[in-house]
Design a protein around this motif. Structure first.
Motif, PDB file in Angstrom:
ATOM      1  N   UNK A 193       0.902  -1.268   0.031  1.00 13.96           N
ATOM      2  CA  UNK A 193      -0.004   0.098   0.098  1.00 13.96           C
ATOM      3  C   UNK A 193       0.928   1.269  -0.009  1.00 13.96           C
ATOM      4  N   UNK A 194       2.215   1.234   0.326  1.00 11.16           N
ATOM      5  CA  UNK A 194       2.833   2.503   0.475  1.00 11.16           C
ATOM      6  C   UNK A 194       3.744   2.662  -0.712  1.00 11.16           C
ATOM      7  N   UNK A 195       4.179   1.631  -1.372  1.00  6.65           N
ATOM      8  CA  UNK A 195       5.287   1.859  -2.651  1.00  6.65           C
ATOM      9  C   UNK A 195       5.166   2.926  -3.516  1.00  6.65           C
ATOM     10  N   UNK A 196       3.811   3.123  -4.024  1.00  7.73           N
ATOM     11  CA  UNK A 196       3.387   4.220  -5.001  1.00  7.73           C
ATOM     12  C   UNK A 196       3.476   5.558  -4.175  1.00  7.73           C
ATOM     13  N   UNK A 197       3.083   5.669  -3.104  1.00  7.73           N
ATOM     14  CA  UNK A 197       3.324   6.912  -2.605  1.00  7.73           C
ATOM     15  C   UNK A 197       4.728   7.382  -2.354  1.00  7.73           C
ATOM     16  N   UNK A 198       5.574   6.286  -1.921  1.00  6.04           N
ATOM     17  CA  UNK A 198       6.970   6.453  -1.486  1.00  6.04           C
ATOM     18  C   UNK A 198       7.727   7.158  -3.000  1.00  6.04           C
ATOM     19  N   UNK A 199       7.301   6.313  -4.136  1.00  6.05           N
ATOM     20  CA  UNK A 199       7.846   6.547  -5.317  1.00  6.05           C
ATOM     21  C   UNK A 199       7.586   7.792  -5.883  1.00  6.05           C
TER      22      UNK A 199
END
Ligand code: GLC
Length: 732
Positions: free
Chosen positions: A212-218
């Motif tokens: 759930x976080x990877x796209x926001x982190x990118x």
């Protein structure tokens, strides 16, 4: 004498001071950005700093008029620039200069598997926002597709964190290259609309960090996004718009986010938490809490008077205020006060071209028995077009992404333009009622008579294009509610059966942002998954159906055979939609194809799947070494050959499995993809770099990522359901 000199001096000094006071205070614009931020901050009063942190109207917040610092104007949405609204209203203000280009929904962009199109998309929509003088574009959305019932999946980029991460970065870079801030949303875990305002989501740290976080982190670390929108829901007991773990620890401390956290509209519920837990700009609050349109002064906002009072009384440290003001000033200096801010464009031919290109590359050919498609313009004399979605606006409705457009070419218009109106007969077939927000109003038309009329048209036709799917009505692909079932609504299954009975040459074209069940799948010779394709819908569909364009889209999410096959619906109510207070994502990391693969449940159509009018062969997979250290980059190499007779594109997908690990891991996870365009007979060599560190899992025992030494299986294919080669490598 001395006293005269002294008097004169004092007089001059006071005159000078007075004169100085009268001079307008200028910001030092010559300095680098961070110095300008500090300079502006040093000139501002506490009241002025607080006034930056909350709305002044439905979509805008204050600047600092005394210092010439402009207001912040935000606007929806991810697919196009929302029309102007009245000062404190949701409804349109009926301006006549704000009809925009509707770009395809982001599921369509994701389905293109083409990051270059994301950059084109971002620049194009960024130009429209810039032309409309917006500071912040309230998009893109990258919440993960966890359940096929989520009313807003159409606004997002599918079920896989790697695909979403790689498609969202160029979009944001494109928008911000035009001097408009993107606002990646909704951070985080807003994966359904049911009870979205309060549901308290919980899940394992592994699922949080791996899915759930990877796209926001990118978005933050690679795209350097200038703002982010907090989600409505709660996470582990705190609303995401002021959530200490999400905003202070993960976003600002770990990821070093230097932009502005903007609340979702009405997502703020506490001054204390908003002040301390990382919120910077409060928008859309309903202070009286009783209605969504309460007439109240913006100065009652949580970050307004109560915040100022707390600062004055020493309850809140001025450093907390300075951090918020600093971030908002930074956003302003990056946009409206940027010295070399580009200019925009609105409804330009280039934007229509971009919209059509993205639509064409996102359309997915799911089934094509006996080369049903393409259909050249001379092939049939009598073409029946059946279904409401052939002739209905699909850019209006759906909630905040609804658009007032300069034009919208419908599928029917596109097909008539392609095949000639003498060869096309249209019948409505089914009716759904108006696209309303928050409630549905079934059509008053008689369903049986609509079916009978459509059957009569189908009987006379050489070929039938059924054009249906979902739409932007409440309980369909629409914000504020979830779908009630996986089935096609409005009696479409019954209609499709009736059409097939009288004409087996019936193809199904679905326009939707979500998967649907297909009880008729074995009787239908061809199926196209179209998306919400925007202003150029009819042109893009006609190009693909006629063969002018060879479809190259791949599914950004799995289609299951039935709802219960989906991970989110396997563990009962607590997992979806929750018990109305709390919810726990019990499938953990097994979202989408991770679930179908690992639980050995056959999907109807798998993630990454899509056919072409030509064929391709993926040649021998090799790597530069067979043993790697944890700091290494795996250099993967293979060929792609177009073995058919038409120009086309294939999306090569590289998945990785870690067969032996201290924790359970999915059968495979996407770690690289590349879209390759090839002439008939052409071969290209493809090289992909995969960092060994990208093969890590989130290790809860260490609270950090971890790559355990051992074997990893590289799996190359053109869909998660079609792996053609495997290759083992070892990590020391
Ligand atoms: C809506 C949506 C958000 C949108 C905002 C402003 O409720 O959740 O995506 O940008 O409010 O319309």
């Amino acid at each position: 004498m001395k006293s005269i000199v002294l008097t004169v001096t004092v007089l001059c000094a006071s005159l000078w001071a007075g004169a100085q006071q009268k001079q307008p205070v200028y910001l030092d614009l010559s300095q680098p950005l961070e110095k300008r931020v500090e300079n502006a901050l040093s000139l501002m009063t506490t009241e002025e700093k607080v006034s930056l942190c909350y709305a002044q109207s439905k979509f805008s917040s204050k600047g600092v008029p005394r210092l010439g610092i402009p207001e912040v104007w935000t606007d929806d949405g991810p697919h196009g620039i929302r029309e102007e609204v009245l000062w404190d209203e949701w409804g349109g203000a009926n301006w006549t200069n704000d009809s925009c280009t509707a770009f395809p929904a982001l599921t369509c962009l994701a389905a293109s598997f083409n990051p270059k199109l994301s950059l084109l998309y971002g620049k194009s929509i960024g130009e429209e926002a810039r032309y409309r003088n917006k500071t912040v574009l309230l998009g893109p959305g990258v919440n993960i597709y966890r359940t096929p019932l989520n009313g807003r999946n159409f606004e997002y980029m599918g079920e896989d964190p790697y695909l979403s991460s790689h498609m969202v970065v160029p979009y944001i870079q494109g928008v911000q290259s035009i001097g408009v801030a993107a606002c990646v949303k909704h951070f985080a875990l807003n994966n359904q609309e049911e009870w979205r305002g309060h549901i308290n989501v919980d899940l394992s740290d592994r699922a949080l960090y791996e899915i759930y976080l990877p796209a926001f982190k990118a978005a933050v670390q690679e795209a350097k996004v200038w703002s982010i929108m907090g989600a409505y829901n709660q996470f582990r007991g705190e609303h995401c718009c002021h959530n200490d773990l999400l905003l202070n620890k993960i976003l600002k401390n770990d990821w070093k986010f230097d932009g502005v956290v903007i609340s979702d509209w009405g997502g703020v519920h506490s001054t204390d938490q908003a002040v301390k837990n990382g919120l910077d700009l409060e928008m859309g609050t309903y202070t009286d809490g009783l209605t969504t349109n309460g007439k109240f002064p913006y100065s009652d906002y949580y970050l307004a008077k109560p915040f100022l009072k707390g600062i004055k009384e020493g309850k809140y440290d001025i450093a907390l205020l300075d951090d918020k003001a600093r971030r908002i000033l930074r956003l302003i200096f990056r946009t409206t006060m940027s010295a070399n801010r580009p200019y925009g464009r609105f409804v330009s031919p280039e934007h229509s071209e971009a919209a059509r290109k993205i639509a064409e590359e996102g359309i997915v050919l799911l089934k094509n028995d006996k080369q049903f498609f393409p259909i050249g313009s001379g092939k049939y004399k009598k073409i029946a077009v059946i279904g409401e979605n052939a002739d209905r606006s699909l850019v209006v409705g759906g909630g905040s992404s609804s658009l007032k457009v300069a034009y919208e070419k419908s599928p029917l218009e596109g097909l008539i333009a392609k095949y000639g109106k003498d060869h096309i007969t249209y019948s409505l077939g089914y009716a759904s009622g108006p696209a309303l927000y928050g409630r549905e109003e079934p059509s008053k038309l008689n369903a049986d008579s609509l079916i009978n009329a459509a059957v009569e048209v189908a009987k006379q036709a050489d070929v039938v294009f059924f054009i249906g799917g979902l739409n932007k009505n409440h309980f369909q692909d629409c914000e504020g509610g979830d779908r009630k079932s996986l089935s096609l609504p409005f009696g479409q299954d019954k209609l499709i059966d009736a059409l097939l009975k009288v004409n087996k040459n019936t193809a199904v074209v679905l326009l939707s942002g979500n998967a649907v069940s297909m009880p008729w799948i074995n009787k239908v010779p061809a199926i196209i998954q179209g998306w919400y394709l925007g202003s150029e819908a009819g042109n893009a569909l006609a190009e693909v159906i006629s063969g002018e364009v060879n479809p190259s889209g791949k599914l950004p999410f799995s289609f299951s055979k039935k709802l219960e096959d989906n991970a989110a619906h396997f563990y009962g109510k607590i997992s979806y939609p929750g018990d109305s207070i709390n919810q726990y994502y019990k499938e953990d990391i097994l979202v989408g194809y991770r679930w179908f693969d690992t639980k050995k449940i056959a999907p109807q159509y798998p993630f990454g799947y899509g056919l072409s009018y030509t064929s391709f062969n993926l040649g021998t997979l090799s790597t530069n070494k067979s043993v790697y250290s944890k700091e290494d980059v795996i250099k993967v190499r293979f060929t792609v050959k177009n073995t058919g007779a038409r120009y086309g594109a294939e999306v090569a997908q590289l998945y990785v499995n870690d067969p032996v690990c201290s924790v359970s891991r999915p059968v495979k996870e996407l770690k690289a993809f590349e879209k390759v365009f090839l002439q008939p007979g052409e071969t290209k060599v493809v090289e992909m770099d995969v960092k060994v560190s990208d093969l890590a899992f989130y290790d809860e025992s260490r609270k950090d990522w971890n790559v355990e030494a051992g074997d990893f299986i590289l799996q190359l294919g053109n869909s998660s359901g079609n792996i053609s080669q495997k290759l083992k490598i070892t990590v020391k």
